[in-house]
Design a protein around this motif. Structure first.
Motif, PDB file in Angstrom:
ATOM      1  N   ALA A  50      30.993  45.211  44.508  1.00  0.00           N
ATOM      2  CA  ALA A  50      30.647  43.792  44.480  1.00  0.00           C
ATOM      3  C   ALA A  50      29.140  43.600  44.457  1.00  0.00           C
ATOM      4  N   SER A  51      28.410  44.405  45.225  1.00  0.00           N
ATOM      5  CA  SER A  51      26.942  44.297  45.229  1.00  0.00           C
ATOM      6  C   SER A  51      26.366  44.649  43.859  1.00  0.00           C
ATOM      7  N   TYR A  53      27.769  44.219  40.917  1.00  0.00           N
ATOM      8  CA  TYR A  53      27.987  43.133  39.959  1.00  0.00           C
ATOM      9  C   TYR A  53      27.275  41.850  40.364  1.00  0.00           C
ATOM     10  N   ARG A  54      26.834  41.757  41.611  1.00  0.00           N
ATOM     11  CA  ARG A  54      25.962  40.657  41.993  1.00  0.00           C
ATOM     12  C   ARG A  54      24.503  40.967  41.676  1.00  0.00           C
ATOM     13  N   ARG A 435      35.230  37.345  49.823  1.00  0.00           N
ATOM     14  CA  ARG A 435      34.035  37.262  48.961  1.00  0.00           C
ATOM     15  C   ARG A 435      34.002  38.430  47.977  1.00  0.00           C
ATOM     16  N   THR A 436      34.372  39.612  48.432  1.00  0.00           N
ATOM     17  CA  THR A 436      34.438  40.772  47.534  1.00  0.00           C
ATOM     18  C   THR A 436      35.483  40.562  46.450  1.00  0.00           C
ATOM     19  N   ARG A 438      36.581  37.732  45.290  1.00  0.00           N
ATOM     20  CA  ARG A 438      36.129  36.679  44.379  1.00  0.00           C
ATOM     21  C   ARG A 438      35.087  37.215  43.399  1.00  0.00           C
ATOM     22  N   THR A 439      34.135  37.995  43.888  1.00  0.00           N
ATOM     23  CA  THR A 439      33.089  38.536  43.021  1.00  0.00           C
ATOM     24  C   THR A 439      33.676  39.416  41.927  1.00  0.00           C
ATOM     25  N   LEU A 440      34.566  40.324  42.313  1.00  0.00           N
ATOM     26  CA  LEU A 440      35.125  41.262  41.340  1.00  0.00           C
ATOM     27  C   LEU A 440      36.089  40.582  40.371  1.00  0.00           C
ATOM     28  N   GLU A 442      35.932  37.418  39.369  1.00  0.00           N
ATOM     29  CA  GLU A 442      35.161  36.582  38.452  1.00  0.00           C
ATOM     30  C   GLU A 442      34.627  37.374  37.272  1.00  0.00           C
ATOM     31  N   ARG A 443      34.393  38.669  37.494  1.00  0.00           N
ATOM     32  CA  ARG A 443      33.887  39.530  36.416  1.00  0.00           C
ATOM     33  C   ARG A 443      34.995  40.374  35.787  1.00  0.00           C
TER      34      ARG A 443
END
Length: 581
Positions: A50-51, A53-54, A435-436, A438-440, A442-443
């Protein structure tokens, strides 16, 4: 005269026997694997992915602690797999684990070839060792995408021991073994043992030259070890989710009992502490016999050296686990994950026993005794292996069902954020895990993919009419513990098959539905066969809801879900509370 065809057949049969436990592992993975991230994986490697891709991933996070370990190299491997495949698919990590296990198998074969003077019996000894390395209890580990981190230190130690047995220069051994130890250290916590147990050994050479070079490269090795361990323990903190280490002075009997269960859990054969005690006594006896035989022929000590070291590695790992995990309870000792280390004690017993038999004095009957002992041991091992396989199948089935349910929970985590089963995904705070996810998602990196917004929106609507063709919510019962037991069956009418899952929710005052829970189908419903047909016999479902968050007059409704086309079909049988809760 030997017939060439029989020799080829014999080699094919031998190769099949060697590969049989590996084939068993592949079958279990194919049959019972449910690919989705679970528990610690949301922190490592999920947090690092996640970090990345952020755009915030740095060296500090890659080297950060995960429990007691600093899994730097596995994180790099997982990151590379994800970038290369375009998805975080945990099946790639499982394949990575199997490759490491096969690498360990190859390393043990090379050690056997170098330590055995009885080359004809090596195939039988290797078959026994392979059945140990790929024991049925290990198969549960192969379903865990993170277990490669526990395998790697043992495999790197095997490679270091093999390197020490070769005729390579001391410089080569120093650099190779230091690299292996560094890799193991920054993979899993007990990888630090490789620095000590994989210490490079000298080969024969001119004494003066050998001594000077040995001092130089030994200093290099010790300096590299100091640097690696110094960085490892810099800013080290005891993991907050782990209990404190227990004192061996006050709880020695409990620690010893923990260790025996830890050793004896490689096979599912009666009380594990009894098997563990037997293996420990057997190893001790073989060590004494090896020392006595090595003293008679001092040049032969290298033949016993790798097996003694592997046994020490297993026992030291077991003692550390006992000190660090006894606080969780004695039952923790039998966890399958620890067989990734404890199995090396069994391998050490097999290697020592075989080497001692092979090095018996050259008498007329010695070869026959050796063949009889090796063959009998292999047959006994196969019997234990088969019994354990049959017992473990029930565990694999339960794990597959639970994993399938949690995979659904992940897929619906955005659509049903208040699902109570979300707490079973990870030991870390739920907002952090969400949050992890959601981040992954979304991509489009997360596998399995989350349900689409259209389906998530559909299950929030109250249907204008219910459809009995899509199944029925038949029963909702409450108990004194504020739980609701729901039961029914769900069907996809357009495809004439059971629904993939069912979403349960309650009707709010604003005319919308608040989804609470997702549950898979697959329950056997033979009672539906006379009425609807045999195809409906696996369309049943059941669920338990926490009713404390529901209003007194809530109405419970259900949707039958087709995940392939992302469609929701309203089911018959809405139930209105209150019930006895």
């Amino acid at each position: 005269m030997e017939i060439p065809g029989s020799r080829i057949f014999g080699r094919i049969l031998l190769g099949f026997i060697w590969a049989l436990p590996v084939i068993g592992a592949l079958y279990v993975v194919w049959r019972y694997c449910v690919p989705f991230p679970f528990w610690d994986q949301w922190d490592s490697p999920g947090g690092q992915l996640a970090s990345y891709y952020r755009g915030t991933l740095g060296w500090a996070e890659l080297f950060s602690q995960h429990n007691e370990s600093r899994a730097f190299f596995p994180r790099l491997a997982y990151l590379a797999m994800t970038i290369a495949s375009g998805a975080w698919d945990t099946r790639n990590q499982i394949a990575w684990t199997l490759l490491w296990a096969c690498g360990g198998s190859l390393g043990l074969y090379m050690i056997l070839r170098q330590t055995s003077p009885l080359s004809r019996a090596v195939p039988f000894a290797f078959a026994a060792i392979n059945f140990l390395l790929f024991s049925p209890r290990q198969y549960q580990n192969f379903l865990d995408p993170l277990i490669s981190e526990a395998f790697i230190p043992g495999v790197t130690l095997i490679l270091a021991l093999w390197m020490n047995l070769t005729g390579r220069s001391f410089r080569t051994k120093t650099l190779v073994n230091a690299g292996l130890a560094f890799f193991a250290t920054y993979t899993f916590a007990n990888g630090m043992l490789v620095w000590v147990l994989g210490f490079p050994l000298t080969s024969a050479g001119p004494p003066r030259v050998r001594d000077r070079r040995q001092i130089l490269w030994t200093s290099v090795y010790l300096a590299l070890a100091a640097i690696a361990l110094g960085f490892y323990f810099a800013s080290y903190r005891h993991p907050p989710l782990s209990p404190p280490f227990v004192s061996p002075l006050t709880r020695l009997p409990e620690l010893f009992s923990f260790l025996l269960v830890w050793i004896g859990s490689v096979f599912s054969l009666g009380p594990p502490d009894v098997l563990g005690g037997f293996i420990l006594i057997l190893f001790t006896g073989l060590v004494i016999a090896a020392v006595v035989q090595a003293r008679r022929k001092t040049a032969e000590w290298r033949r016993y050296y790798p097996w003694l070291v592997l046994g020490c590695y297993a026992l030291i790992s077991g003692c550390v686990v006992a000190l660090g995990r006894l606080g969780f309870g004695a039952s923790m000792a039998g966890d399958a994950r620890y067989t990734a280390s404890s199995v090396f004690l069994y391998i050490a017993v097999a290697g020592l026993g075989f080497t001692l038999l092979a090095r018996t004095d050259e008498r007329r009957r010695a070869p026959a005794i050796t063949w009889l002992a090796v063959t009998g041991s292999v047959l006994l091992l196969i019997l234990c292996w088969v019994v354990t396989f049959q017992k473990e199948r029930r565990i694999w089935r339960r794990l597959a069902r639970w994993s399938g349910h949690l995979s659904l929970v992940v897929r619906w985590s955005e659509a049903i954020p208040q699902n109570p089963d979300l707490v079973f995904l990870s030991p870390y705070p739920l907002p952090e895990t969400a949050r992890t996810i959601r981040t992954l998602s979304e991509r489009d990196i997360l596998r399995p993919r989350l349900v689409g917004p259209a389906l998530a929106s559909a299950v929030r609507e109250i249907p204008a009419e219910q459809s009995p063709n899509a199944g029925r919510l038949e029963e909702v019962k409450g108990d004194t513990h504020s739980r609701l037991f729901c039961r029914g069956w769900a069907w996809i009418p357009e495809q004439n098959r059971a629904a993939d899952c069912v979403v349960l929710g309650w009707e709010k005052s604003d005319g919308r539905l608040d989804p609470l829970y997702v549950v898979e189908t697959g329950g056997k419903r033979s009672d539906l066969v006379p009425q609807i047909g045999a195809a409906h016999s696996s369309a049943g479902f059941s669920a338990t809801l926490d009713a404390r968050t529901l209003p007194e007059n809530a109405t419970i409704r259900a949707w039958a879900i087709d995940l392939k086309t992302e469609q929701a079909f309203p089911m018959d049988g809405a139930v209105k509370l209150p019930l006895h809760r």
